[in-house]
Design an enzyme around this catalytic site. Sequence first.
Site, mmCIF file in Angstrom:
data_model
loop_
_atom_site.group_PDB
_atom_site.id
_atom_site.type_symbol
_atom_site.label_atom_id
_atom_site.label_comp_id
_atom_site.label_asym_id
_atom_site.label_seq_id
_atom_site.Cartn_x
_atom_site.Cartn_y
_atom_site.Cartn_z
ATOM 1 N N ASP A 135 0.859 -1.184 0.000
ATOM 2 C CA ASP A 135 0.000 0.000 0.000
ATOM 3 C C ASP A 135 0.897 1.235 0.000
ATOM 4 O OD1 ASP A 135 -1.805 -2.053 0.514
ATOM 5 O OD2 ASP A 135 -3.057 -0.810 1.821
ATOM 6 N N LYS A 198 -6.817 3.221 -3.449
ATOM 7 C CA LYS A 198 -7.269 3.239 -2.054
ATOM 8 C C LYS A 198 -7.493 4.680 -1.642
ATOM 9 C CE LYS A 198 -5.234 2.050 2.485
ATOM 10 N NZ LYS A 198 -4.164 1.312 3.170
ATOM 11 N N LYS A 234 -10.187 0.194 -2.542
ATOM 12 C CA LYS A 234 -10.156 -0.019 -1.089
ATOM 13 C C LYS A 234 -10.451 1.277 -0.349
ATOM 14 C CE LYS A 234 -6.932 -1.242 2.663
ATOM 15 N NZ LYS A 234 -5.581 -1.723 2.985
#
Lengths: 298, 286
Positions: A135, A198, A234
């Site tokens: 991430d 995300k 996400k």
Amino acid sequence: MLPDLNNLPVYDQTGVNERIQRFCSRSIKTSSKTAGLKLAISMIDLTTLEGKDTKGKVRQLCYKAMHPHDSIKDLPTVAAICVYPSYVSTAKKALQGSDIKVASVSTAFPSGQSSLEAKLTETKFAVEQGADEIDMVISRGQFLAGNYQYVFDEIASVKEACGQAHLKVILETGELDTLDNVRKASEIAMFAGADFIKTSTGKIQPAATMQVTYVMLDAIQDFYLRTGKMIGIKPAGGISTAKIALQYLVILNEVLGEKWMNKNYFRFGASSLVNDILMQLVKTETGMYQSPIYFSKD
Amino acid sequence: MNRLDIQKTYKLYIGGKFPRTESGRYYPINNRKGNLIANVCLATRKDFRNAVVAARKAQSSWAKMSALNKGQILYRIAEMLEGRKEQFIAELIVQGETTKNARAEVSTSIDRLVYYAGWSDKYQQIFSAVNPVASPHFNFSNPEPVGVVSMIAPEKQGLLGLVSVMAPAIVGGNATIILASETKPLSAISFAEVLNSSDVPGGVVNILTGKKEELISHMASHMDVNAIVYCGNDEKHIKMISELASTNVKRTIFYRRNDWTHVECESPYFIEKLQEIKTTWHPVLV
């Protein structure tokens, strides 16, 4: 190559809000609710990203990931554990034998204020330690200054450093100010090679909102229609109740459809969400409202 | 020119706010002649659930507030009620009380609040003890609030009944969810307005109006409620509460009396009923 950012759709805040309102007024009850809640559990990236994290805390979280609540029948495990790079190997070991992935934040999370070199080294370290997913955060400063090429190149280099690991790109929408910027950042990330986009680090308020999620879903759909490639999404930060989680699933299903309704293309970045969902599931089973004190801490 | 009266909308009191019931349902309250006085909210189990969340959130900081401060706040409630005495008397009369009884009920309610305000920094002393033990320990016991308490208020005295069970609960550091009298709920909601202007932190007292039949089972079974107080004589209710409360070993307290006027209805033992006694063994040199 950096996509054309001049011809992107522009977003009308009021229109987006109205659309969200309509999604959120759906009533999901009984068996669909149970199914939805179980699906939501299977999509959670159970997260701990604190300065005070320890190996013990990470191992405990991994156990929770594998056994959210053993007394509920047919309960899935969560999708992944999300930790800092220094705890990837701990998590990997603790999760052995399960198919739960280990995600690691990287690139000077959460601010992203470091040299590209340091970011790449950090990413390679996380992957060597066994991270299945990375991430990364984008450089919001560069983005807001208009250096889109810099942001694009940075994501592309990190993607290269990831090797086999999946790359999730955190846009940190709370710092991008407008929906149009969110759309722009989504485009850059997807064209630069992101597997997931995300919303947030969880360290900045506002974190995930339905509005930015909707815009990102819209971007993913356009990208899919143009390239045929499915990108995951996400939302992370601030999603702490079962009710909100179900609303996110409604938006996902309405905008992108059933193909995206699984953990390969949708994740919740959350920690306290798991217990709220568990309480809901036990409530449905027993008819009695539950208390957090009867559920393991996360 | 004739002026139209402004009718009050009676809503719920949850977390320091006055929401309508999430269900949108209501039930009518009639006066003796059968004329409609007001519509009040018919709260659902979801309203109750929301109230428990609010109470849980408020309870620990309320318990930590100093005894003096809690006492001052209770006294403040009494002050506010005193200032709105006439309104409460009129409201009780509309709901069927005689003028004499209504006056007595309001003034007793105010006095009772002052009574419990006074106990705020004293009950700990009479319920604590230093215990003699046969080992080198300093052993002492002191009371701590049980936590979140759901209460079914007395049916007959809409104001005095509610005040009489609420005051000892909150002065002891508990947070409460009170189901108002089903037939006389108006004073309860007006009393919530008094609470709201008395520095009682939102969530410490939550007041619902609705049907006992619909709500009692959830008030007794909710796993995040630590004690339940039931005022009434219905043996069916008492049995059901006793059974459901056992799932998380809730403390159950039943008050069967109908009249809460008597001076016996105020005593520090009403506070003690909603306290857990914690005993500490502290090692000492012999």
